[in-house]
Design a protein around this motif. Structure first.
Motif, PDB file in Angstrom:
ATOM      1  N   VAL A  62       4.327   0.348   1.865  1.00  0.00           N
ATOM      2  CA  VAL A  62       4.259  -0.054   2.505  1.00  0.00           C
ATOM      3  C   VAL A  62       4.363  -1.638   2.357  1.00  0.00           C
ATOM      4  CG1 VAL A  62       3.785  -0.399   5.173  1.00  0.00           C
ATOM      5  CG2 VAL A  62       3.678   1.212   4.457  1.00  0.00           C
ATOM      6  N   ILE A  63       5.319  -2.833   2.348  1.00  0.00           N
ATOM      7  CA  ILE A  63       4.924  -3.862   1.722  1.00  0.00           C
ATOM      8  C   ILE A  63       5.016  -4.681   2.965  1.00  0.00           C
ATOM      9  CG2 ILE A  63       6.144  -5.126   0.115  1.00  0.00           C
ATOM     10  CD1 ILE A  63       7.793  -2.508  -0.931  1.00  0.00           C
ATOM     11  N   LEU A  64       4.339  -5.591   2.445  1.00  0.00           N
ATOM     12  CA  LEU A  64       3.892  -6.956   3.319  1.00  0.00           C
ATOM     13  C   LEU A  64       4.142  -8.127   2.494  1.00  0.00           C
ATOM     14  CD1 LEU A  64       3.378  -9.313   5.624  1.00  0.00           C
ATOM     15  CD2 LEU A  64       1.315  -8.898   5.317  1.00  0.00           C
ATOM     16  N   ASP A  65       5.729  -8.652   2.038  1.00  0.00           N
ATOM     17  CA  ASP A  65       6.583  -9.648   1.608  1.00  0.00           C
ATOM     18  C   ASP A  65       7.701 -10.090   1.815  1.00  0.00           C
ATOM     19  OD1 ASP A  65       5.862 -10.514  -1.319  1.00  0.00           O
ATOM     20  OD2 ASP A  65       7.801 -10.471  -1.247  1.00  0.00           O
ATOM     21  N   GLU A  66       8.373 -11.808   1.743  1.00  0.00           N
ATOM     22  CA  GLU A  66       9.641 -11.987   2.093  1.00  0.00           C
ATOM     23  C   GLU A  66      10.437 -11.880   1.549  1.00  0.00           C
ATOM     24  OE1 GLU A  66       8.699 -16.266   3.716  1.00  0.00           O
ATOM     25  OE2 GLU A  66       8.147 -15.344   5.678  1.00  0.00           O
ATOM     26  N   ASP A  67       9.623 -11.447   0.157  1.00  0.00           N
ATOM     27  CA  ASP A  67      10.617 -11.465  -0.841  1.00  0.00           C
ATOM     28  C   ASP A  67      11.292 -10.258  -0.968  1.00  0.00           C
ATOM     29  OD1 ASP A  67      12.402 -13.141  -3.195  1.00  0.00           O
ATOM     30  OD2 ASP A  67      10.796 -11.114  -4.333  1.00  0.00           O
ATOM     31  N   GLY A  93       0.662  -0.950  -0.270  1.00  0.00           N
ATOM     32  CA  GLY A  93      -0.160   0.119  -0.403  1.00  0.00           C
ATOM     33  C   GLY A  93       1.038   1.174   0.078  1.00  0.00           C
ATOM     34  N   LEU A  94       0.244   1.748  -0.584  1.00  0.00           N
ATOM     35  CA  LEU A  94       1.363   3.514  -0.399  1.00  0.00           C
ATOM     36  C   LEU A  94       0.701   4.719   0.469  1.00  0.00           C
ATOM     37  CD1 LEU A  94       1.550   6.404  -1.403  1.00  0.00           C
ATOM     38  CD2 LEU A  94       2.739   4.934  -1.623  1.00  0.00           C
ATOM     39  N   LEU A  95       1.372   4.575   1.744  1.00  0.00           N
ATOM     40  CA  LEU A  95       1.052   6.135   2.785  1.00  0.00           C
ATOM     41  C   LEU A  95       1.584   7.377   2.297  1.00  0.00           C
ATOM     42  CD1 LEU A  95       1.859   4.802   6.169  1.00  0.00           C
ATOM     43  CD2 LEU A  95       2.593   7.774   4.785  1.00  0.00           C
ATOM     44  N   HIS A  96       0.252   8.042   2.687  1.00  0.00           N
ATOM     45  CA  HIS A  96       0.389   9.437   2.221  1.00  0.00           C
ATOM     46  C   HIS A  96       0.124   9.834   3.369  1.00  0.00           C
ATOM     47  CE1 HIS A  96      -1.603  13.659   0.754  1.00  0.00           C
ATOM     48  NE2 HIS A  96      -0.329  13.348   0.602  1.00  0.00           N
ATOM     49  N   ALA A  97       1.522  10.404   3.949  1.00  0.00           N
ATOM     50  CA  ALA A  97       1.603  10.860   5.306  1.00  0.00           C
ATOM     51  C   ALA A  97       1.314  13.109   5.479  1.00  0.00           C
ATOM     52  CB  ALA A  97       2.354  11.039   6.123  1.00  0.00           C
ATOM     53  N   SER A  98       0.285  13.192   5.667  1.00  0.00           N
ATOM     54  CA  SER A  98       0.379  15.182   5.487  1.00  0.00           C
ATOM     55  C   SER A  98       0.394  15.522   7.950  1.00  0.00           C
ATOM     56  CB  SER A  98      -1.230  15.155   5.646  1.00  0.00           C
ATOM     57  OG  SER A  98      -1.183  14.973   4.453  1.00  0.00           O
ATOM     58  N   PRO A  99       0.789  16.846   7.857  1.00  0.00           N
ATOM     59  CA  PRO A  99       0.648  17.121   9.097  1.00  0.00           C
ATOM     60  C   PRO A  99      -0.451  17.079   9.728  1.00  0.00           C
ATOM     61  CG  PRO A  99       1.644  18.551   7.318  1.00  0.00           C
ATOM     62  CD  PRO A  99       1.417  17.685   6.979  1.00  0.00           C
ATOM     63  N   THR A 100      -0.537  17.171  10.660  1.00  0.00           N
ATOM     64  CA  THR A 100      -1.669  17.210  11.825  1.00  0.00           C
ATOM     65  C   THR A 100      -1.407  17.890  13.339  1.00  0.00           C
ATOM     66  OG1 THR A 100      -3.519  16.360  12.661  1.00  0.00           O
ATOM     67  CG2 THR A 100      -1.801  15.339  12.637  1.00  0.00           C
ATOM     68  N   ILE A 101      -1.566  18.428  13.600  1.00  0.00           N
ATOM     69  CA  ILE A 101      -1.991  18.797  15.278  1.00  0.00           C
ATOM     70  C   ILE A 101      -0.856  17.254  16.296  1.00  0.00           C
ATOM     71  CG2 ILE A 101      -2.913  19.667  17.283  1.00  0.00           C
ATOM     72  CD1 ILE A 101      -4.240  21.487  15.304  1.00  0.00           C
ATOM     73  N   GLY A 102      -1.884  16.421  16.328  1.00  0.00           N
ATOM     74  CA  GLY A 102      -1.654  15.967  17.438  1.00  0.00           C
ATOM     75  C   GLY A 102      -0.591  14.537  16.157  1.00  0.00           C
ATOM     76  N   SER A 103      -0.818  12.658  17.032  1.00  0.00           N
ATOM     77  CA  SER A 103      -0.320  12.062  15.774  1.00  0.00           C
ATOM     78  C   SER A 103      -0.498  12.059  14.037  1.00  0.00           C
ATOM     79  CB  SER A 103      -0.500  10.785  16.755  1.00  0.00           C
ATOM     80  OG  SER A 103      -0.296  10.011  16.238  1.00  0.00           O
ATOM     81  N   THR A 104       1.135  11.990  13.366  1.00  0.00           N
ATOM     82  CA  THR A 104       0.705  11.928  12.350  1.00  0.00           C
ATOM     83  C   THR A 104       0.578   9.614  12.243  1.00  0.00           C
ATOM     84  OG1 THR A 104       3.183  11.801  12.149  1.00  0.00           O
ATOM     85  CG2 THR A 104       1.710  13.954  11.879  1.00  0.00           C
ATOM     86  N   SER A 105       0.260  10.427  10.486  1.00  0.00           N
ATOM     87  CA  SER A 105       0.401   8.536  10.750  1.00  0.00           C
ATOM     88  C   SER A 105       2.314   7.781   9.936  1.00  0.00           C
ATOM     89  CB  SER A 105      -0.516   7.827   9.094  1.00  0.00           C
ATOM     90  OG  SER A 105       0.486   9.332   7.901  1.00  0.00           O
ATOM     91  N   ALA A 106       2.490   9.218  10.056  1.00  0.00           N
ATOM     92  CA  ALA A 106       4.130   8.954   9.487  1.00  0.00           C
ATOM     93  C   ALA A 106       4.467   8.209  11.532  1.00  0.00           C
ATOM     94  CB  ALA A 106       4.668  10.035   9.558  1.00  0.00           C
TER      95      ALA A 106
END
Length: 433
Positions: A383-388, A255-268
């Motif tokens: 973000v990648i979930l893969d052993e290879d 999946g592709l995470l787009h992190a944006s600024p915010t006042i509290g906790s961020t996805s980043a």
């Protein structure tokens, strides 16, 4: 009357002081997460191989992971730009490009030539650039505009937009025909050309991918385009039906995470916390601007103390931003004392931003390990979930270590007073570096 005038000036002074304080506090704000627990009764956070971890990652970073991806990893400009330019030249319907760092030179001329040619051939071309990170002048953009390329300048500086000045678009987005995506740490500058092992040839990690995450990357672009132009793009030109490319049979979850600024906790912030606290065996972090706050250092130390092989690869004196390097080194002792291993890449600037955990989860993109990426910037990370894929990132990390110097605690403590003083001074402003 004098009393009223005095009271008026006093009120004005208090108001201005309050506004100044609010502005300063906003500019130096950080992120709030200090620990990750199973619940408030305690217990370890969920491990990356636990069945719930994927759901936790999706819920807490707001990044949906889907199968059917193909991912190519590039470790330098020689690998990245030959592939990227070929894809751009082959574009049939659309190109969207959003890059933080753009500077004049051979690469900029090549990109302009390609975009102009494709636009004249009828391809819809969008180019969004950050007003702080881009030094290109009007004469660069004039031919693009004349050819029909749609241009956008993200968050230009003005008196009425000062509240946004520290919030930059550090994002890396290139999407071709809505089906091929690129992200990583790359930009438009000749210093990214080369093998990543030689002087003046930056070492960086980028990915080319096809699959559902391309649409998420495209959405990242359209959100920033909407802020810049007032136009939210939603049609099939940028989001074509069946736009998952040719990777329908590929097993890679991503999946592709787009992190944006915010006042509290961020996805980043939550991405970093989940990956650090979820590690049980190995945690390898490559990051060019490594200035973690006390909470993140404590999480890394806790991982090392529970037996995780924690290794950090960052820059050496060959960095392009010495103040950030010194600020990070000011807190090496804390990490080294807990058993975290730190390596500094020697040949040239190391600009990569990757994480790989327990040979299963990995992340690559634009996100630095500093307060600016955690709190202030727009960022893009795959973000990648893969052993290879994780194995490929671990192999690349091991190769980089061969070109790096390990920082030994005993030797590090012998550094001179001048170095220590510079580190301390730079660390005073670590939140805004």
């Amino acid at each position: 009357m004098q009393i009223l005038v005095y009271a008026g000036f006093t009120l004005l002074g208090i108001t201005l002081a309050a506004l100044l304080l609010i502005g300063v506090l906003d500019v130096v704000r950080g992120t709030p997460v200090r620990r990750a627990l199973a619940d408030e009764q305690g217990g370890d956070s969920v491990a990356v191989r636990h069945p719930f971890f994927r759901e936790a990652m999706e819920l807490l970073t707001r990044t949906r992971l889907r199968p059917a991806h193909d991912v190519e990893i590039f470790m330098n400009g020689d690998e990245t730009y030959s592939r990227l330019f070929a894809d751009l030249r082959a574009a049939k319907s659309s190109i969207t490009m959003q890059l933080y760092y753009c500077n004049k030179g051979r690469m900029a001329d090549t990109v302009r030539e390609i975009l102009v040619e494709r636009a004249r051939a009828g391809v819809e071309v969008y180019f969004l650039y950050d007003s702080f990170g881009t030094s290109l002048k009007k004469d660069f953009f004039d031919p693009l505009k004349a050819a029909g390329v749609r241009l956008g300048r993200f968050r230009p500086f003005s008196l009425l937009s000062m509240q946004k000045a520290q919030h930059r678009a550090h994002i890396r987005v290139v999407v071709i025909d809505g089906t091929i995506g690129y992200t990583g740490g790359f930009g438009i500058d000749d210093k990214w050309y080369g093998d990543g092992r030689s002087a003046e040839q930056w070492r960086d990690t980028n990915v080319r991918f096809i699959g559902p995450a391309v649409r998420q990357l495209q959405a990242t672009f359209t959100v920033c385009w909407a802020e810049t132009t007032g136009h939210l793009l939603t049609g099939p030109l940028l989001f074509p039906e069946g736009g998952d490319g040719d990777a329908a049979d590929a097993p890679i979850l991503a999946g592709l995470l787009h992190a944006s600024p915010t006042i509290g906790s961020t996805s980043a912030e939550r991405l970093f916390v989940l990956m650090i606290t979820g590690a049980r065996k190995r945690l390898y972090i490559s990051n060019s601007y490594f200035v973690p706050d006390a909470a993140f250092r404590n999480l890394l130390c806790a991982a090392a103390k529970r037996g995780v092989d924690v290794r950090i690869l960052t820059v050496s004196k060959n960095t392009d931003v010495k103040s950030t390097w010194y600020a990070g080194r000011a807190r090496y002792d804390h990490l080294l004392s807990a058993g975290v291993q730190i390596y500094e890449y020697q040949p040239v600037m190391m600009h990569a931003k990757t994480i790989v955990v327990d040979g299963l989860w990995s992340s690559v993109g634009s996100m630095n390990a500093d307060n600016r990426s955690m709190s202030f910037n727009e960022e893009s990370n795959m973000v990648i979930l893969d052993e290879d894929v994780a194995s490929r990132f671990e192999k690349l990390f091991s190769e980089d270590i061969k070109y790096s110097k390990e920082i030994e605690l005993a030797e590090f403590r012998k550094r001179g007073m001048r170095e220590r003083l510079v580190e301390r001074v730079c660390h005073l402003v670590w939140r805004v570096l």
